[in-house]
Design a protein around this motif. Structure first.
Motif, PDB file in Angstrom:
ATOM      1  N   LEU A 166       0.829  -1.199   0.000  1.00 37.89           N
ATOM      2  CA  LEU A 166       0.000   0.000   0.000  1.00 37.89           C
ATOM      3  C   LEU A 166       0.864   1.249   0.000  1.00 37.89           C
ATOM      4  O   LEU A 166       0.404   2.324  -0.380  1.00 37.89           O
ATOM      5  CB  LEU A 166      -0.921  -0.004   1.225  1.00 37.89           C
ATOM      6  CG  LEU A 166      -1.855  -1.212   1.349  1.00 37.89           C
ATOM      7  CD1 LEU A 166      -2.758  -1.054   2.563  1.00 37.89           C
ATOM      8  CD2 LEU A 166      -2.685  -1.410   0.095  1.00 37.89           C
ATOM      9  N   GLN A 167       2.110   1.103   0.449  1.00 33.49           N
ATOM     10  CA  GLN A 167       3.084   2.178   0.405  1.00 33.49           C
ATOM     11  C   GLN A 167       4.327   1.651  -0.320  1.00 33.49           C
ATOM     12  O   GLN A 167       4.213   1.011  -1.341  1.00 33.49           O
ATOM     13  CB  GLN A 167       3.394   2.673   1.816  1.00 33.49           C
ATOM     14  CG  GLN A 167       2.169   3.240   2.544  1.00 33.49           C
ATOM     15  CD  GLN A 167       2.508   3.789   3.907  1.00 33.49           C
ATOM     16  OE1 GLN A 167       3.601   4.296   4.160  1.00 33.49           O
ATOM     17  NE2 GLN A 167       1.557   3.679   4.823  1.00 33.49           N
ATOM     18  N   GLY A 201      -7.044   0.967  10.296  1.00 32.01           N
ATOM     19  CA  GLY A 201      -8.282   1.269   9.593  1.00 32.01           C
ATOM     20  C   GLY A 201      -8.105   1.218   8.096  1.00 32.01           C
ATOM     21  O   GLY A 201      -7.778   2.221   7.471  1.00 32.01           O
ATOM     22  N   GLY A 202      -8.278   0.038   7.507  1.00 29.25           N
ATOM     23  CA  GLY A 202      -8.136  -0.137   6.068  1.00 29.25           C
ATOM     24  C   GLY A 202      -6.754  -0.558   5.617  1.00 29.25           C
ATOM     25  O   GLY A 202      -6.481  -0.599   4.416  1.00 29.25           O
ATOM     26  N   GLY A 203      -5.868  -0.896   6.550  1.00 29.88           N
ATOM     27  CA  GLY A 203      -4.523  -1.328   6.191  1.00 29.88           C
ATOM     28  C   GLY A 203      -4.424  -2.824   5.960  1.00 29.88           C
ATOM     29  O   GLY A 203      -5.420  -3.552   6.033  1.00 29.88           O
ATOM     30  N   CYS A 204      -3.203  -3.268   5.687  1.00 31.05           N
ATOM     31  CA  CYS A 204      -2.911  -4.688   5.489  1.00 31.05           C
ATOM     32  C   CYS A 204      -1.688  -5.083   6.313  1.00 31.05           C
ATOM     33  O   CYS A 204      -0.755  -4.296   6.473  1.00 31.05           O
ATOM     34  CB  CYS A 204      -2.605  -4.990   4.019  1.00 31.05           C
ATOM     35  SG  CYS A 204      -4.028  -4.967   2.918  1.00 31.05           S
ATOM     36  N   TRP A 220       2.811  -3.896   9.148  1.00 31.94           N
ATOM     37  CA  TRP A 220       1.607  -3.506   8.439  1.00 31.94           C
ATOM     38  C   TRP A 220       1.744  -2.120   7.860  1.00 31.94           C
ATOM     39  O   TRP A 220       2.574  -1.323   8.296  1.00 31.94           O
ATOM     40  CB  TRP A 220       0.354  -3.639   9.303  1.00 31.94           C
ATOM     41  CG  TRP A 220       0.217  -2.775  10.528  1.00 31.94           C
ATOM     42  CD1 TRP A 220       0.513  -3.130  11.819  1.00 31.94           C
ATOM     43  CD2 TRP A 220      -0.308  -1.432  10.605  1.00 31.94           C
ATOM     44  NE1 TRP A 220       0.224  -2.102  12.675  1.00 31.94           N
ATOM     45  CE2 TRP A 220      -0.278  -1.049  11.958  1.00 31.94           C
ATOM     46  CE3 TRP A 220      -0.793  -0.539   9.660  1.00 31.94           C
ATOM     47  CZ2 TRP A 220      -0.728   0.205  12.392  1.00 31.94           C
ATOM     48  CZ3 TRP A 220      -1.231   0.719  10.084  1.00 31.94           C
ATOM     49  CH2 TRP A 220      -1.192   1.070  11.432  1.00 31.94           C
ATOM     50  N   GLN A 221       0.943  -1.874   6.840  1.00 32.89           N
ATOM     51  CA  GLN A 221       0.898  -0.581   6.161  1.00 32.89           C
ATOM     52  C   GLN A 221      -0.555  -0.154   6.013  1.00 32.89           C
ATOM     53  O   GLN A 221      -1.461  -0.963   5.984  1.00 32.89           O
ATOM     54  CB  GLN A 221       1.513  -0.655   4.764  1.00 32.89           C
ATOM     55  CG  GLN A 221       3.003  -0.865   4.714  1.00 32.89           C
ATOM     56  CD  GLN A 221       3.550  -0.832   3.288  1.00 32.89           C
ATOM     57  OE1 GLN A 221       2.801  -0.834   2.309  1.00 32.89           O
ATOM     58  NE2 GLN A 221       4.858  -0.820   3.174  1.00 32.89           N
ATOM     59  N   ARG A 222      -0.729   1.144   5.848  1.00 35.70           N
ATOM     60  CA  ARG A 222      -2.059   1.686   5.595  1.00 35.70           C
ATOM     61  C   ARG A 222      -1.950   2.780   4.519  1.00 35.70           C
ATOM     62  O   ARG A 222      -1.027   3.573   4.554  1.00 35.70           O
ATOM     63  CB  ARG A 222      -2.637   2.280   6.871  1.00 35.70           C
ATOM     64  CG  ARG A 222      -4.020   2.906   6.701  1.00 35.70           C
ATOM     65  CD  ARG A 222      -4.489   3.496   8.021  1.00 35.70           C
ATOM     66  NE  ARG A 222      -5.796   4.108   7.888  1.00 35.70           N
ATOM     67  CZ  ARG A 222      -6.015   5.353   7.449  1.00 35.70           C
ATOM     68  NH1 ARG A 222      -4.975   6.109   7.091  1.00 35.70           N
ATOM     69  NH2 ARG A 222      -7.231   5.844   7.355  1.00 35.70           N
TER      70      ARG A 222
END
Length: 222
Positions: A166-167, A201-204, A220-222
């Motif tokens: 995500l990033q 909130g909506g990360g993986c 984890w990333q968001r």
């Protein structure tokens, strides 16, 4: 049936994406791949505690390596501090707010949690596997939803293949041999916000292992 592999970008194999999908509630001691419940672990394993707050971590998921790769052995397990969410750098693979493990043949049974802290998810989820013919995981849920008629919230993540960041790419290196780790699992927060994991909130979440040293890492990333 096993997906066809070929060389892709960024050093990862491109492939048919193998989705993890929600298959209903499961027993807390269910074997194999699942989210929540109690971890299978060696008899001498001690429940991990956060380096910052010293509280016990929350068990997130276990993944059978046989589901990830042909001939895979053992379990990947991920834990993350939720005692003071956001205050213990639980998104970082080395800050001490999360831990990941590879358990091999020494697993003896489930490990009950300690009596303090936030240690278990509110639901144990069984997992089905669905293969989707796309190169990128981020494109797979929409195709699966169209095919199945189910909600995208029921996609719990993916196993094997390559991570969909995500990033920026944050693939960790092994602390022992310094080699780049192999991707194991990408976790979504869950099918129900009331019982889900907390990735901002909506990360993986992303799990990795070192085949040589049997070490593991999580972030984890968001």
């Amino acid at each position: 049936m096993h997906p066809i592999l070929f060389v892709g970008i960024a050093g990862y194999p491109a492939r048919v994406v193998k989705l993890m999908t929600y298959s209903g509630p499961a027993a807390a001691d269910a074997p194999g791949t699942r989210t929540g419940g109690m971890p299978y672990a060696p008899s001498d394993f001690e429940w991990p505690r956060c380096r910052e707050c010293e509280g016990p971590m929350q068990f997130l998921a276990q993944v059978s390596m046989a589901d990830v790769e042909l001939g895979g052995v053992g379990l990947f397990s991920a834990f993350m501090c939720q005692n003071d969410p956001g205050l213990c750098d639980e998104w970082d693979p080395r800050a001490g707010g999360n831990r990941a493990f590879i358990f091999l043949a020494d697993v003896t049974g489930t490990l009950p949690p300690p009596g303090d802290g936030v240690t278990l998810l509110d639901e144990t989820c069984a997992v089905d596997f669905e293969q989707v013919d796309v190169e990128d995981y981020l494109d797979a849920p929409e195709q699966w939803c169209e095919r199945s008629g189910r909600s995208a919230r029921e996609v719990l993540g993916q196993i094997g293949g390559r991570p969909a960041w995500l990033q920026n790419d944050e693939t960790p290196s092994c602390d022992i041999c310094a080699h780049r780790m192999t991707f194991v699992v990408q976790l979504e927060e869950g099918h129900d916000h009331r019982t889900s994991m907390n990735f901002g909130g909506g990360g993986c979440g992303y799990g990795f292992r070192c085949h040589t040293c049997a070490t593991a890492a999580f972030l984890w990333q968001r």
